[in-house]
Design a protein around this motif. Structure first.
Motif, PDB file in Angstrom:
ATOM      1  N   ASP A  27      20.579  65.691  65.251  1.00 56.67           N
ATOM      2  CA  ASP A  27      19.960  64.368  65.148  1.00 56.67           C
ATOM      3  C   ASP A  27      20.978  63.254  64.966  1.00 56.67           C
ATOM      4  OD1 ASP A  27      17.622  65.694  65.389  1.00 56.67           O
ATOM      5  OD2 ASP A  27      16.796  65.149  63.440  1.00 56.67           O
ATOM      6  N   SER A  28      21.959  63.473  64.099  1.00 57.37           N
ATOM      7  CA  SER A  28      22.912  62.402  63.791  1.00 57.37           C
ATOM      8  C   SER A  28      23.775  62.049  64.994  1.00 57.37           C
ATOM      9  CB  SER A  28      23.793  62.810  62.606  1.00 57.37           C
ATOM     10  OG  SER A  28      24.497  64.013  62.885  1.00 57.37           O
ATOM     11  N   LEU A  29      24.197  63.033  65.770  1.00 56.54           N
ATOM     12  CA  LEU A  29      25.016  62.760  66.952  1.00 56.54           C
ATOM     13  C   LEU A  29      24.212  62.045  68.035  1.00 56.54           C
ATOM     14  CD1 LEU A  29      27.065  66.081  67.201  1.00 56.54           C
ATOM     15  CD2 LEU A  29      27.992  63.805  66.763  1.00 56.54           C
ATOM     16  N   VAL A  30      22.931  62.386  68.168  1.00 52.41           N
ATOM     17  CA  VAL A  30      22.085  61.719  69.158  1.00 52.41           C
ATOM     18  C   VAL A  30      21.908  60.246  68.803  1.00 52.41           C
ATOM     19  CG1 VAL A  30      19.749  61.635  70.111  1.00 52.41           C
ATOM     20  CG2 VAL A  30      20.886  63.834  69.815  1.00 52.41           C
ATOM     21  N   SER A  31      21.688  59.956  67.522  1.00 51.19           N
ATOM     22  CA  SER A  31      21.529  58.562  67.099  1.00 51.19           C
ATOM     23  C   SER A  31      22.830  57.779  67.264  1.00 51.19           C
ATOM     24  CB  SER A  31      21.060  58.513  65.637  1.00 51.19           C
ATOM     25  OG  SER A  31      19.804  59.124  65.486  1.00 51.19           O
ATOM     26  N   PHE A  32      23.959  58.419  66.975  1.00 51.24           N
ATOM     27  CA  PHE A  32      25.246  57.741  67.120  1.00 51.24           C
ATOM     28  C   PHE A  32      25.518  57.405  68.582  1.00 51.24           C
ATOM     29  CE2 PHE A  32      30.082  58.085  66.988  1.00 51.24           C
ATOM     30  CZ  PHE A  32      30.239  56.783  66.541  1.00 51.24           C
ATOM     31  N   GLU A  33      25.150  58.312  69.482  1.00 51.10           N
ATOM     32  CA  GLU A  33      25.340  58.028  70.905  1.00 51.10           C
ATOM     33  C   GLU A  33      24.465  56.856  71.344  1.00 51.10           C
ATOM     34  OE1 GLU A  33      25.536  60.300  75.227  1.00 51.10           O
ATOM     35  OE2 GLU A  33      24.586  61.301  73.518  1.00 51.10           O
ATOM     36  N   GLU A  34      23.248  56.776  70.805  1.00 50.77           N
ATOM     37  CA  GLU A  34      22.390  55.644  71.157  1.00 50.77           C
ATOM     38  C   GLU A  34      22.988  54.329  70.672  1.00 50.77           C
ATOM     39  OE1 GLU A  34      17.800  54.003  70.608  1.00 50.77           O
ATOM     40  OE2 GLU A  34      18.510  55.717  69.448  1.00 50.77           O
ATOM     41  N   ILE A  35      23.600  54.326  69.479  1.00 48.02           N
ATOM     42  CA  ILE A  35      24.232  53.107  68.959  1.00 48.02           C
ATOM     43  C   ILE A  35      25.349  52.648  69.889  1.00 48.02           C
ATOM     44  CG2 ILE A  35      25.620  52.195  67.053  1.00 48.02           C
ATOM     45  CD1 ILE A  35      24.019  54.024  65.182  1.00 48.02           C
ATOM     46  N   LEU A  36      26.176  53.587  70.333  1.00 48.00           N
ATOM     47  CA  LEU A  36      27.268  53.224  71.238  1.00 48.00           C
ATOM     48  C   LEU A  36      26.742  52.780  72.601  1.00 48.00           C
ATOM     49  CD1 LEU A  36      29.825  56.069  70.376  1.00 48.00           C
ATOM     50  CD2 LEU A  36      29.822  53.705  69.573  1.00 48.00           C
ATOM     51  N   GLU A  37      25.661  53.389  73.054  1.00 52.53           N
ATOM     52  CA  GLU A  37      25.061  52.960  74.319  1.00 52.53           C
ATOM     53  C   GLU A  37      24.541  51.529  74.218  1.00 52.53           C
ATOM     54  OE1 GLU A  37      22.009  55.725  75.272  1.00 52.53           O
ATOM     55  OE2 GLU A  37      23.347  57.118  76.307  1.00 52.53           O
ATOM     56  N   ILE A  38      23.881  51.197  73.095  1.00 50.59           N
ATOM     57  CA  ILE A  38      23.370  49.836  72.896  1.00 50.59           C
ATOM     58  C   ILE A  38      24.523  48.842  72.867  1.00 50.59           C
ATOM     59  CG2 ILE A  38      22.202  48.328  71.240  1.00 50.59           C
ATOM     60  CD1 ILE A  38      20.470  50.726  70.457  1.00 50.59           C
ATOM     61  N   ALA A  39      25.620  49.210  72.200  1.00 49.16           N
ATOM     62  CA  ALA A  39      26.775  48.315  72.144  1.00 49.16           C
ATOM     63  C   ALA A  39      27.351  48.075  73.533  1.00 49.16           C
ATOM     64  CB  ALA A  39      27.837  48.907  71.218  1.00 49.16           C
ATOM     65  N   SER A  40      27.411  49.126  74.326  1.00 48.09           N
ATOM     66  CA  SER A  40      27.955  48.977  75.674  1.00 48.09           C
ATOM     67  C   SER A  40      27.037  48.123  76.551  1.00 48.09           C
ATOM     68  CB  SER A  40      28.161  50.358  76.295  1.00 48.09           C
ATOM     69  OG  SER A  40      28.681  50.261  77.590  1.00 48.09           O
ATOM     70  N   LYS A  41      25.713  48.330  76.458  1.00 47.31           N
ATOM     71  CA  LYS A  41      24.772  47.566  77.284  1.00 47.31           C
ATOM     72  C   LYS A  41      24.748  46.086  76.899  1.00 47.31           C
ATOM     73  CE  LYS A  41      21.671  51.442  78.232  1.00 47.31           C
ATOM     74  NZ  LYS A  41      20.316  52.016  77.999  1.00 47.31           N
ATOM     75  N   ASN A  42      24.949  45.781  75.615  1.00 49.06           N
ATOM     76  CA  ASN A  42      24.911  44.397  75.150  1.00 49.06           C
ATOM     77  C   ASN A  42      26.277  43.720  75.206  1.00 49.06           C
ATOM     78  OD1 ASN A  42      22.079  43.628  73.787  1.00 49.06           O
ATOM     79  ND2 ASN A  42      22.478  45.811  73.439  1.00 49.06           N
ATOM     80  N   ASN A  43      27.250  44.402  75.827  1.00 50.59           N
ATOM     81  CA  ASN A  43      28.573  43.810  76.015  1.00 50.59           C
ATOM     82  C   ASN A  43      29.159  43.336  74.681  1.00 50.59           C
ATOM     83  OD1 ASN A  43      30.788  43.060  77.573  1.00 50.59           O
ATOM     84  ND2 ASN A  43      30.002  40.994  77.950  1.00 50.59           N
ATOM     85  N   ALA A  44      29.102  44.210  73.682  1.00 50.04           N
ATOM     86  CA  ALA A  44      29.571  43.859  72.344  1.00 50.04           C
ATOM     87  C   ALA A  44      31.089  43.708  72.332  1.00 50.04           C
ATOM     88  CB  ALA A  44      29.143  44.923  71.339  1.00 50.04           C
ATOM     89  N   ASP A  45      31.551  42.748  71.508  1.00 50.44           N
ATOM     90  CA  ASP A  45      32.992  42.576  71.342  1.00 50.44           C
ATOM     91  C   ASP A  45      33.591  43.730  70.548  1.00 50.44           C
ATOM     92  OD1 ASP A  45      33.483  40.039  72.678  1.00 50.44           O
ATOM     93  OD2 ASP A  45      32.242  39.160  71.101  1.00 50.44           O
ATOM     94  N   PHE A  46      32.882  44.183  69.526  1.00 53.36           N
ATOM     95  CA  PHE A  46      33.288  45.383  68.799  1.00 53.36           C
ATOM     96  C   PHE A  46      32.096  45.897  67.996  1.00 53.36           C
ATOM     97  CE2 PHE A  46      34.700  41.799  66.120  1.00 53.36           C
ATOM     98  CZ  PHE A  46      34.132  42.110  64.887  1.00 53.36           C
ATOM     99  N   VAL A  47      32.235  47.125  67.513  1.00 56.06           N
ATOM    100  CA  VAL A  47      31.216  47.773  66.673  1.00 56.06           C
ATOM    101  C   VAL A  47      31.735  47.783  65.243  1.00 56.06           C
ATOM    102  CG1 VAL A  47      29.896  49.882  66.247  1.00 56.06           C
ATOM    103  CG2 VAL A  47      30.441  49.196  68.592  1.00 56.06           C
ATOM    104  N   LEU A  48      30.905  47.347  64.312  1.00 54.22           N
ATOM    105  CA  LEU A  48      31.272  47.281  62.898  1.00 54.22           C
ATOM    106  C   LEU A  48      30.428  48.280  62.124  1.00 54.22           C
ATOM    107  CD1 LEU A  48      32.899  45.902  60.641  1.00 54.22           C
ATOM    108  CD2 LEU A  48      31.070  44.186  60.492  1.00 54.22           C
ATOM    109  N   LEU A  49      31.080  49.270  61.503  1.00 57.18           N
ATOM    110  CA  LEU A  49      30.403  50.314  60.746  1.00 57.18           C
ATOM    111  C   LEU A  49      30.653  50.114  59.253  1.00 57.18           C
ATOM    112  CD1 LEU A  49      31.271  53.424  62.954  1.00 57.18           C
ATOM    113  CD2 LEU A  49      29.310  51.889  63.120  1.00 57.18           C
ATOM    114  N   GLY A  50      29.585  50.259  58.467  1.00 56.21           N
ATOM    115  CA  GLY A  50      29.659  49.979  57.033  1.00 56.21           C
ATOM    116  C   GLY A  50      29.792  51.191  56.153  1.00 56.21           C
ATOM    117  N   GLY A  51      30.451  52.257  56.616  1.00 62.53           N
ATOM    118  CA  GLY A  51      30.720  53.418  55.768  1.00 62.53           C
ATOM    119  C   GLY A  51      29.794  54.590  56.034  1.00 62.53           C
TER     120      GLY A  51
END
Length: 681
Positions: free
Chosen positions: A34-58
């Protein structure tokens, strides 16, 4: 908070997420991925929204030492989504050697000429993946060294923290990003009270910067000092990204006292069956232009659905005096589960990666009723829910006298947001244990808090020497105190108890645990820097034992009743005996891991007769062996290693023997010994 325009060249677009907990329940057949699937979705959303960077809070990882499978999965996803030829559209203005001075490569990964990074990931550590052990390293250090993550916010000074920000500029927008990885809440609370946490600010045009702070601490108040109040943070900040709390409250909340906003993204995977985890999971797209920002909520579609319902059997139509009430209660709960499963099917997002098996939790107040079998009940839904073993939680209403509450109190209690802990804490269990034991079993020298913290370090981070070093350190402090006090023998117990209470009042437990951990780290560093003496000792003793083999036939250790140990051919070589060519009956075993090879061959009083029997030749016995049986005594010639004649003799002996090693078996019977083939001369 004005709304920035999309596709503005001066606007930062940042994906914000916290508490991903990679590797949570990875061995569970249903929830392990489950955790790896959700993490991949987060990175996919960042890529689709043309994010400047991803900020993770721990808490990127759930374990302090993630498994190879989890670490490999994380690195594969980061490489897949974060590497590419897309240019970076903003500048980094601060000194990278200061911001990343804790890393071996103190640079941003997209500035490395050997790497092609299209979407950087910046992260602090949490309480689950915090640094520990030799070198004070964590999993994020590995990812930073591999060039996949930019790890910031790490502090090694626990007395005073000075935060140097990461400065970014995109067009006319300037972002000042502060980060602080997880620190023990009580210690950080005390540091804030004593003004030992400071934030550096740019000297020029301070009002032009948008100031963000990423933190991973308790936000809700668990005790007087086991959280960080928002009022502790500086009022020049504009936005706080708060990690560690799993309930999704990503919409920025205004703090009217400090005049800043607080956003709590929550976790991307449910790590406990608590009420806070039932809130729908989101991540945020943070858009910043100048001093204006907007947090756009983006729901996660691949998160496993989780539904919870509270049931009070006393408020239903069920009769506890009915002789068939147990079956009726079970049927009632079955109907509730079926209703929640239908709700989960209706609310499925349609994403093919979202699991179909939902998490279901029934919290049943069975006051006045008898509980049914939880495991038997869960077996009905083993193929339909992800948590059949803990589908039901029974609890009883606490008996007590109800106090009359005023209308104002009821209104105040209605506003209080319930908070749930993920699990029981080790330090609390230690404190509760020593609080309930008999008076004779209570701690007299150590404090419960210090012992609890040491046990927590041992359990969570495998710091094996934490408890022993804490005991030694506190014992040493107590002995020094008694020497200063010059206490008489009849007052020692009172002085020890009084000194223990004084340490508790001065709250010295944290300093004692920190010193014990420092000593444990140094001990482990020394043990890893120098090879273990036991290994060298066993090898040397094996070589020496082989060089002591003679060629005599019947001169074993028990030949004709002789008690002296000679260099015979077998360990029990009487007449006609077929020994194992110098093999011992039992292997040499070191009894103390910290002993050197010189200590291992210390002289024993039992070898005096042996020295006289051999005509004055000096012998040394191995002190780690049992001296009750002459067969178990290994004798070694005390020759000068620098003597030319003795060394040449030993070399000749070694050339004769090293090529004829066999396997030694622990057996007293000649039939069990496998004879070695004879060498032709």
């Amino acid at each position: 908070m004005a709304r920035p325009k999309d596709d503005d060249p001066d606007m930062f677009r940042i994906i914000v997420a916290t508490d991903i907990h990679l590797g949570y329940m990875e061995k569970d057949p249903a929830r392990g991925n489950d955790s790896l699937v959700s993490f991949e979705e987060i990175l996919e959303i960042a890529s689709k929204n043309n994010a400047d960077f991803v900020l993770l809070g721990g808490d990127l990882f759930h374990e302090n030492k993630p498994s190879r499978r989890t670490l490999h999965g994380c690195m594969a996803l980061l490489r897949k989504y974060c590497m590419g030829d897309k240019p970076i559209q903003y500048e980094f203005l601060s000194d990278q050697s200061v911001n990343f001075d804790h890393c071996q490569f103190p640079t941003l990964n997209y500035d490395d000429p050997n790497l092609n990074i299209s979407m950087p990931v910046l992260s602090i550590h949490g309480n689950h993946d915090d640094p520990t052990g030799q070198g004070n390293l964590c999993s994020l250090d590995i990812l930073h060294t591999a060039g996949l993550v930019n790890y910031f916010g790490k502090t090694s000074n626990l007395e005073k923290i000075q935060l140097s920000p990461l400065l970014f500029q995109k067009g006319t927008t300037k972002v000042c990003l502060y980060g602080l990885g997880s620190v023990r809440d009580e210690r950080l609370h005390r540091m804030f009270v004593h003004k030992n946490v400071t934030m550096l600010r740019p000297k020029e045009n301070q009002e032009d910067w948008f100031n963000m702070f990423v933190v991973h601490q308790n936000r809700s108040k668990h005790s007087a000092t086991n959280y960080i109040p928002e009022q502790f943070l500086d009022d020049f900040l504009d936005l706080i990204i708060w990690g560690h709390e799993h309930e999704c409250r990503i919409d920025p909340e205004w703090n009217g006292i400090q005049n800043f906003y607080v956003s709590q993204p929550g976790s991307s995977v449910a790590t406990s069956l608590s009420e806070g985890e039932t809130v729908k999971k989101h991540i945020g797209l943070l858009q910043i232009k100048g001093k204006d920002f907007m947090m756009k909520k983006i729901p996660l579609e691949t998160v496993r659905p989780f539904y919870m319902e509270d049931i009070v059997l006393g408020e239903t139509s069920l009769n506890p005096d009915d002789h068939n009430v147990l079956k009726k209660v079970e049927a009632f709960c079955t109907e509730k589960v079926e209703t929640l499963l239908d709700k989960a099917a209706m609310e499925h997002t349609g994403n093919r990666k979202q699991p179909t098996k939902a998490l279901i939790r029934l919290r049943i107040d069975y006051t006045g009723f008898e509980p049914f079998s939880i495991h038997r009940f869960g077996q009905k839904f083993v193929d339909r829910v992800a948590n059949p073993k803990d589908l039901v939680l029974f609890h009883r209403r606490k008996a007590g006298v109800k106090k009359e509450e005023s209308g104002a109190d009821n209104e105040l209690l209605a506003k209080i947001r319930p908070q749930s802990l993920d699990s029981a804490r080790v330090e609390d269990m230690v404190r509760d244990y020593f609080g309930q034991v008999e008076e004779t079993s209570k701690l007299q020298l150590l404090t419960e808090k210090g012992m609890g913290d040491a046990v927590k370090e041992y359990v969570d981070k495998e710091e094996r020497e934490a408890i022993s070093e804490l005991v030694k350190y506190q014992l040493q402090k107590t002995q020094d105190h008694l020497k200063v006090r010059n206490a008489s023998e009849d007052r020692i117990d009172k002085e020890v108890t009084h000194y223990r209470e004084e340490r508790k009042k001065r709250k010295e437990e944290d300093e004692e645990v920190a010193e014990a951990l420092k000593r444990a780290h140094s001990m482990r560093s020394q043990s890893e820097d120098h090879p273990c003496d036991d290994d060298r000792m066993s090898l040397d003793s094996d070589e020496e034992s082989r060089t002591t083999r003679g060629r005599g036939r019947g001169r074993g250790s028990r030949s004709r009743g002789a008690k002296e140990t000679t260099r015979g051919r077998g360990s029990r070589g009487g007449r006609g005996s077929r020994g194992g060519r110098g093999q011992m009956k039992e292997p040499v075993i070191a009894t103390n891991g910290n002993r050197s090879i010189l200590d291992a061959f210390a002289s024993s009083s039992s070898s005096a007769s042996q020295r006289s029997a051999r005509g004055g030749n000096k012998r040394k016995t191995y002190s780690g062996m049992d001296m009750s049986d002459d067969d178990d005594v290994v004798t070694i010639d005390d020759e000068d290693p620098f003597d030319i004649s003795s060394s040449s003799r030993k070399q000749k002996s070694q050339r004769k023997t090293t090529s004829r090693r066999g396997v030694a078996f622990d057996s007293d019977s000649d039939d069990d010994i496998i004879p070695l083939p004879k060498r032709r001369r």
